[in-house]
Each structure stands twice: as C-alpha cells, then as structure tokens.
Design an enzyme around this catalytic site. Structure first.
Site, PDB file in Angstrom:
ATOM      1  N   ASN A 160       0.561  -7.671  17.644  1.00 40.28           N
ATOM      2  CA  ASN A 160      -0.444  -8.192  16.720  1.00 40.28           C
ATOM      3  C   ASN A 160      -1.759  -8.367  17.469  1.00 40.28           C
ATOM      4  O   ASN A 160      -1.766  -8.638  18.664  1.00 40.28           O
ATOM      5  CB  ASN A 160       0.020  -9.551  16.160  1.00 40.28           C
ATOM      6  CG  ASN A 160      -0.667  -9.902  14.852  1.00 40.28           C
ATOM      7  OD1 ASN A 160      -0.554  -9.147  13.880  1.00 40.28           O
ATOM      8  ND2 ASN A 160      -1.393 -10.996  14.817  1.00 40.28           N
ATOM      9  N   ALA A 161      -2.864  -8.240  16.730  1.00 43.81           N
ATOM     10  CA  ALA A 161      -4.174  -8.364  17.379  1.00 43.81           C
ATOM     11  C   ALA A 161      -4.426  -9.789  17.876  1.00 43.81           C
ATOM     12  O   ALA A 161      -5.129  -9.984  18.861  1.00 43.81           O
ATOM     13  CB  ALA A 161      -5.279  -7.934  16.416  1.00 43.81           C
ATOM     14  N   GLU A 162      -3.861 -10.766  17.167  1.00 50.15           N
ATOM     15  CA  GLU A 162      -4.136 -12.171  17.512  1.00 50.15           C
ATOM     16  C   GLU A 162      -2.817 -12.915  17.704  1.00 50.15           C
ATOM     17  O   GLU A 162      -1.778 -12.476  17.210  1.00 50.15           O
ATOM     18  CB  GLU A 162      -4.909 -12.840  16.370  1.00 50.15           C
ATOM     19  CG  GLU A 162      -6.292 -12.258  16.162  1.00 50.15           C
ATOM     20  CD  GLU A 162      -6.950 -12.812  14.893  1.00 50.15           C
ATOM     21  OE1 GLU A 162      -7.183 -14.043  14.835  1.00 50.15           O
ATOM     22  OE2 GLU A 162      -7.234 -12.018  13.984  1.00 50.15           O
ATOM     23  N   HIS A 213       6.524  -7.850  -1.241  1.00 56.16           N
ATOM     24  CA  HIS A 213       5.439  -8.300  -2.118  1.00 56.16           C
ATOM     25  C   HIS A 213       5.089  -7.263  -3.178  1.00 56.16           C
ATOM     26  O   HIS A 213       3.977  -7.271  -3.704  1.00 56.16           O
ATOM     27  CB  HIS A 213       4.200  -8.654  -1.275  1.00 56.16           C
ATOM     28  CG  HIS A 213       4.399  -9.893  -0.433  1.00 56.16           C
ATOM     29  ND1 HIS A 213       3.572 -10.253   0.601  1.00 56.16           N
ATOM     30  CD2 HIS A 213       5.354 -10.858  -0.496  1.00 56.16           C
ATOM     31  CE1 HIS A 213       4.004 -11.394   1.131  1.00 56.16           C
ATOM     32  NE2 HIS A 213       5.086 -11.771   0.495  1.00 56.16           N
ATOM     33  N   ASP A 219       0.796  -1.238   0.000  1.00 58.64           N
ATOM     34  CA  ASP A 219       0.000   0.000   0.000  1.00 58.64           C
ATOM     35  C   ASP A 219       0.825   1.283   0.000  1.00 58.64           C
ATOM     36  O   ASP A 219       0.267   2.382  -0.145  1.00 58.64           O
ATOM     37  CB  ASP A 219      -0.983   0.003   1.181  1.00 58.64           C
ATOM     38  CG  ASP A 219      -0.310  -0.206   2.543  1.00 58.64           C
ATOM     39  OD1 ASP A 219       0.833   0.251   2.737  1.00 58.64           O
ATOM     40  OD2 ASP A 219      -0.947  -0.824   3.422  1.00 58.64           O
ATOM     41  N   GLY A 233       1.565  -6.545  13.045  1.00 63.40           N
ATOM     42  CA  GLY A 233       0.403  -6.774  12.193  1.00 63.40           C
ATOM     43  C   GLY A 233       0.593  -7.828  11.123  1.00 63.40           C
ATOM     44  O   GLY A 233       0.131  -7.652  10.010  1.00 63.40           O
ATOM     45  N   CYS A 245      -3.908  -2.721 -22.253  1.00 61.70           N
ATOM     46  CA  CYS A 245      -2.653  -1.966 -22.212  1.00 61.70           C
ATOM     47  C   CYS A 245      -2.729  -0.803 -23.217  1.00 61.70           C
ATOM     48  O   CYS A 245      -2.949  -1.044 -24.418  1.00 61.70           O
ATOM     49  CB  CYS A 245      -1.488  -2.888 -22.553  1.00 61.70           C
ATOM     50  SG  CYS A 245       0.079  -2.004 -22.707  1.00 61.70           S
ATOM     51  N   CYS A 303       2.422  -4.307 -17.911  1.00 58.51           N
ATOM     52  CA  CYS A 303       1.825  -5.129 -18.964  1.00 58.51           C
ATOM     53  C   CYS A 303       2.688  -6.382 -19.120  1.00 58.51           C
ATOM     54  O   CYS A 303       3.891  -6.278 -19.374  1.00 58.51           O
ATOM     55  CB  CYS A 303       1.773  -4.352 -20.279  1.00 58.51           C
ATOM     56  SG  CYS A 303       1.266  -5.397 -21.661  1.00 58.51           S
ATOM     57  N   SER A 337       0.223 -12.170  10.434  1.00 57.22           N
ATOM     58  CA  SER A 337      -0.127 -13.496  10.963  1.00 57.22           C
ATOM     59  C   SER A 337       1.084 -14.422  10.924  1.00 57.22           C
ATOM     60  O   SER A 337       1.050 -15.506  11.496  1.00 57.22           O
ATOM     61  CB  SER A 337      -1.273 -14.101  10.152  1.00 57.22           C
ATOM     62  OG  SER A 337      -0.858 -14.312   8.815  1.00 57.22           O
TER      63      SER A 337
HETATM   64  N1  APR Z   1      -3.308  -4.061  14.855  1.00 57.18           N
HETATM   65  C1  APR Z   1      -2.488  -5.135  14.917  1.00 57.18           C
HETATM   66  N2  APR Z   1      -2.744  -6.305  14.320  1.00 57.18           N
HETATM   67  C2  APR Z   1      -3.881  -6.389  13.607  1.00 57.18           C
HETATM   68  C3  APR Z   1      -4.791  -5.320  13.497  1.00 57.18           C
HETATM   69  C4  APR Z   1      -4.464  -4.113  14.156  1.00 57.18           C
HETATM   70  N3  APR Z   1      -5.262  -3.031  14.111  1.00 57.18           N
HETATM   71  N4  APR Z   1      -5.825  -5.725  12.720  1.00 57.18           N
HETATM   72  C5  APR Z   1      -5.567  -6.993  12.367  1.00 57.18           C
HETATM   73  N5  APR Z   1      -4.394  -7.406  12.902  1.00 57.18           N
HETATM   74  C6  APR Z   1      -3.708  -8.697  12.759  1.00 57.18           C
HETATM   75  C7  APR Z   1      -4.604  -9.862  12.436  1.00 57.18           C
HETATM   76  O1  APR Z   1      -5.105 -10.426  13.634  1.00 57.18           O
HETATM   77  C8  APR Z   1      -3.659 -10.809  11.696  1.00 57.18           C
HETATM   78  O2  APR Z   1      -3.061 -11.739  12.590  1.00 57.18           O
HETATM   79  O3  APR Z   1      -2.831  -8.580  11.668  1.00 57.18           O
HETATM   80  C9  APR Z   1      -2.572  -9.882  11.150  1.00 57.18           C
HETATM   81  C10 APR Z   1      -2.591  -9.778   9.647  1.00 57.18           C
HETATM   82  O4  APR Z   1      -2.281 -11.014   9.079  1.00 57.18           O
HETATM   83  P1  APR Z   1      -2.554 -11.306   7.540  1.00 57.18           P
HETATM   84  O5  APR Z   1      -3.894 -10.793   7.194  1.00 57.18           O
HETATM   85  O6  APR Z   1      -2.252 -12.728   7.297  1.00 57.18           O
HETATM   86  O7  APR Z   1      -1.493 -10.329   6.823  1.00 57.18           O
HETATM   87  P2  APR Z   1       0.026 -10.615   6.450  1.00 57.18           P
HETATM   88  O8  APR Z   1       0.700 -11.379   7.510  1.00 57.18           O
HETATM   89  O9  APR Z   1       0.581  -9.325   6.003  1.00 57.18           O
HETATM   90  O10 APR Z   1      -0.171 -11.547   5.192  1.00 57.18           O
HETATM   91  C11 APR Z   1       0.923 -11.888   4.400  1.00 57.18           C
HETATM   92  O11 APR Z   1      -0.530 -12.768   2.725  1.00 57.18           O
HETATM   93  O12 APR Z   1      -2.318 -12.817   1.191  1.00 57.18           O
HETATM   94  C12 APR Z   1      -1.105 -12.376   1.492  1.00 57.18           C
HETATM   95  O13 APR Z   1       0.185 -11.163   0.039  1.00 57.18           O
HETATM   96  C13 APR Z   1      -0.656 -10.994   1.160  1.00 57.18           C
HETATM   97  O14 APR Z   1       1.223  -9.773   2.031  1.00 57.18           O
HETATM   98  C14 APR Z   1       0.127 -10.579   2.372  1.00 57.18           C
HETATM   99  C15 APR Z   1       0.555 -11.922   2.963  1.00 57.18           C
HETATM  100 ZN    ZN Z   2       1.424  -3.821 -23.309  1.00 63.95          ZN
END
Ligand code: APR
Ligand code: ZN
Length: 255
Positions: A221-223, A122, A107, A195, A154, A130, A197
């Site tokens: 992390n939230a979880e 990533h 982002d 943030g 394109c 293209c 997983s």
């Molecule tokens: N603050 C902290 N943690 C948070 C918050 C928050 N406000 N909101 C959500 N989370 C936690 C979630 O609980 C989760 O464990 O952030 C974690 C995000 O994990 P994913 O969604 O798996 O994201 P990420 O680890 O970046 O995923 C890796 O997977 O699909 C792909 O390419 C995509 O780069 C991404 C990759």
């Molecule tokens: Zn092209």
C-alpha cells in the site's frame, strides 16, 4: 513517504506467497489508481474533496438521485484498462498461488485482466438496477440517458431510482459474496492485501478474520494502514511497481 523497493522485503513477500497453499488477494481502490481511477482515503483521495455521505450514501441517493447522477456524470472514469498490478495477480493466480481475488472495487478490472474467482464485496459499477421494478441495465446505456437528463429514468417503468449495483454507505454487503469471502478467509494461509486503507468494515474484517485463523498478511500500500503491525511483510509503494516485482520473484518466468 514511499519507501525504496528494497530486495529483502520483496524476497520475503515472494517466499511467503510461494510457501502458501491457500493464498488470497484482497484488493482496494489503490490497485486501480495506476489505471486512472481515483481512490478514496489518504493523499489525493476522493473523500478529501467530497463528502462520501453526500455522494455515496443510500439515504442521499433516495432523497436526491439527481445529485448522485450529476456527480457520476462529472467524475466517473470509463474505459479504464488493467495495470501491471492487476496483471501480476493474474500471473500469481495462474501459477497456483492465489485461490481467489476478493475485492472492494466495483470497476471490474480484475476480471478484465483475466483473474478468475473474483469476489466483489461492494458490487459492480457496470450494472444498474431500478429500485422500483428491479429490472437491470448495462451501465453504458444508463450513462447515455444520464447525459441527457439527471436523474435518468428507468426505461421499463419510468422510475427515478436507477442505482448502480454498488454498495453505498448505509447498505448491506451482498450476503453470498461476503459469506464466500469469510469461508475463504478462514481457510487461508496467506492474504496479499493491495491498495486498501483497511478502514472500511465489514470488508476489512476479511483479512482480519484470516489473520485470526492463522494466515500471514502481506500488505502492499502507498500509505501505512492499521493492519501493518499484524502483517508479516509491509511494503509501502505503488502497486503497479511492487506487484510485478513480487510476481517475478515468486514465479521466475513472470513479468
Ligand atoms: N498503489 C498502492 N496503494 C495506493 C496507490 C497505489 N498506486 N494509490 C493509492 N494507494 C493507497 C492509498 O494510500 C490508500 O491507503 O490505497 C489505499 C486506498 O484506500 P481507500 O481509498 O480507502 O480504498 P478502499 O480501502 O478500497 O476503500 C474501501 O471505501 O468508500 C469506500 O466503497 C468504497 O470500496 C471502497 C471502500
Ligand atoms: Zn423500473
């Protein structure tokens, strides 16, 4: 369950960061949730509603780019701004506590916040390539075309395979950022993980490599994550609340 922000955990995180000489941040989708960008896994994650192999795999993209671009038109958030978690990492870096920010996010919010040495494992969602003629375009321009027609074609060669420069499932990570991140991980003494997983490899291999080379891990992390048992400090909470609290304890003038 989000644990209360007890002071001893914040103090411990701050003292680890203060004592480190080669600290890194490693971030995932959770750091951008408070900027309005959804994460993928866990409560409220996109992959609980959508099948990632349908909307984010290179095989499906090549089979049916229209499906990808229709999903993008319906779900892409534009105009997001950095939140206090991104800004706290800027403060920590400016105070000399972080060498680089290694991110799985596409982002661009770390750069927008002012972080330097941001390594995008990533890719970036802000550019589109293209796959036929290899020309690249700003995402805004292609999003505009996509509002008229999916898939957008394109402008250079008319090809149907315009792809954001993000790594889809089934694609390799860009070699240079991955190698750079690995070298930093081997030299790191602390990784502040925010943030993520920590379930997606090879990205999650970066903090693992750092740990194997002796770095301490601090997880916000939230979880729970599979790395919690390897970490010196684990704080379950919202990044936008926890990181400013850590930064203000690490750098008394911050926040
Ligand atoms: N603050 C902290 N943690 C948070 C918050 C928050 N406000 N909101 C959500 N989370 C936690 C979630 O609980 C989760 O464990 O952030 C974690 C995000 O994990 P994913 O969604 O798996 O994201 P990420 O680890 O970046 O995923 C890796 O997977 O699909 C792909 O390419 C995509 O780069 C991404 C990759
Ligand atoms: Zn092209």
């Amino acid at each position: 369950m989000i644990a209360p922000l007890t002071d001893p955990l914040l103090d411990r995180a701050a003292s680890l960061i203060r004592d480190s000489r080669a600290g890194l941040a490693f971030t995932g989708a959770g750091i951008s949730v408070e900027s309005g960008i959804p994460h993928f896994r866990g409560a409220g994650g996109l992959w609980t509603q959508f099948d990632p192999y349908k909307v984010a795999s290179i095989g499906e993209f090549r089979r049916d780019p229209a499906q990808y671009w229709t999903y993008s038109r319906n779900h892409r958030r534009t105009g997001a701004a950095p939140n206090p978690a991104h800004l706290a990492l800027v403060d920590l870096q400016r105070a000399g506590h972080l060498r680089a920010v290694i991110t799985q996010n596409t982002d661009g919010l770390h750069q927008k916040a002012g972080s330097t040495d941001v390594i995008e494992l990533h890719g970036s969602s802000h550019a589109v390539e293209c796959l036929d003629c290899e020309r690249t375009y700003p995402r805004d321009r292609i999003d505009q075309l996509n509002r008229q027609q999916s898939p957008p074609l394109c402008p250079g060669c008319g090809g149907r395979f315009l792809k954001p420069t993000v790594v889809l499932f089934g694609e390799s990570l860009p070699a240079q950022p991955l190698q750079h991140a690995q070298a930093l991980a081997e030299a790191a003494d602390l990784v502040l993980i925010v943030g993520s997983s920590l379930q997606v490899y090879p990205a999650a291999g970066i903090p693992r490599l750092a740990r194997e080379h002796g770095a301490q891990l601090c997880i916000v992390n939230a979880e729970p994550t599979p790395f919690d048992r390897m970490a010196a400090v684990v704080i379950h909470g919202r990044a936008g609340e926890v990181l400013p609290a850590i930064a203000s304890r690490t750098i008394p003038s911050a926040g």
